[in-house]
Write a protein that holds these residues in place. Sequence first.
Motif: not given
Length: 487
Positions: A332-356
């Motif tokens: 569950v914790a891993a799903e929140m972190l990097a479990g797809g487009p709704s995960s925290r890291l995807y939103r931060t790095l791909v959507v918000d910062k466009q760094a990844a």
Amino acid sequence: MISISNMLLVTLAFGLPGLACAASRGRSGGGSSPPRPPAARGGEATTMATMAVPAAMVEVASASLGALAARKWRLPNGLEVVLVPDPQATSVSYTTWFRVGSRNENERGGETGLAHLFEHLMFTQTKTTPADEFDRAVEAAGGNANAMTYYEFTAYVDDLPPQEIALVARLEADRMTNLDLRKRQVDTERDVVVEERLSAVEDSVDGTMDELLFKQAFKAHPYRWPVIGWMKDIKAITQEKALAFYKRYYAPNNAVLIIAGNIDPAATLELIAREYGPIPAVEPPPPDGAAPERAPAAEVRATLTRPVPADRLVIGFPAPALGDRDRAAFEVAAEMLAGGPSSRLYRTLVVDKQAASSVRGDVLPTRDPGLYGIWVQMTKGHTAEQAERAIGDATTALATQPLAAGELGRAIARLETAFWQRLASSHGRAEALGEFETAGGGFQNLFARAAAYQAVTADDVKRIAAQYLAIEARSIVVVRPKREERS
């Protein structure tokens, strides 16, 4: 036939090698309710409970989940059989799981890669059937044959029409005991594996990263060497080494059949007793002797240069075993972190910062503590250090801050969706049950996993994040572009 090396070509795009865990399969976005198990079918439970069983068979375990019922029997020669009948299925998944994988190899003796090589050798000739007859017979019957190798097991999968189950039982029993290991076939298949390793590891950036991730994380445990084996060991495999491996591990008392789909349980047990009963047991294989290792014990890192357009990063965190009591909360914790487009890291790095351009997380179905890998592909002009900081911030926040409203429920719903989608087919049921039987403490534990997801609380997530993720101990591999790619 799909080997672990072929699987690397698919799964390394998502990070770690081997089988994808149920949590990573078939995600759907949003917080929609997960599918529920089908309604019970009248008469099925009675049939399983009252059926006539061959005298040689002893029932040793059972479990159920909704309409799914699985029962396990054992023959006098030690062969175990798990049946999961479904009269509405249109096919049968007939799977053979040998309790031998790369962890059973002798790295110090230069004998890695044998488990995976056998995945190839088992499709050559036996003492009673000519070369390649297995594939031809299964395909002619309207089925297909497959195989996979992992740390904990080597599995052979036959998906076929229900009326052809007797054919595949005969073929599988034959190659369990009658494989004809000729020098020419051993040499030929060994060379095929050499080419697979070149493609999946040496010539693959992700393959190289993955191999180094595990090698530097584990100091003693067999997870430190790759399932496909080290190249020098593969090249050194001889007919004599292969034959010794076969005689030691390929025997009924080191195997479990998991058969799911449209089967008659009583008739199937009669068939299994007839085809496999005469095969003698062997001396039990020696235990691998591997003590569980929580790895990495401290931060370890490596930096490589390769012809890539931008930085790549993978961070491996300690992860609980598939059967560990912390596993559901960890997923569950891993799903929140990097479990797809709704995960925290995807939103931060791909959507918000466009760094990844991509962020992916993988936690593997290992019997002992393993690794959870977060893989990030940066965009041009952005560095791996940016991703490292974002991952550090995200893991710390997960361990110390309240969860956003609805975040926990959505993560659990996505995992449950993947869980039920996997169990919707005979193939998925057999595969999932086999993973838990060989690496998760027993097939029964699979049926408890959905309820375990539901029981995860926000406090559980915080505890897991603090214990496994918001820590300095991690294995890091960074790949940077060669100078000409940077300009």
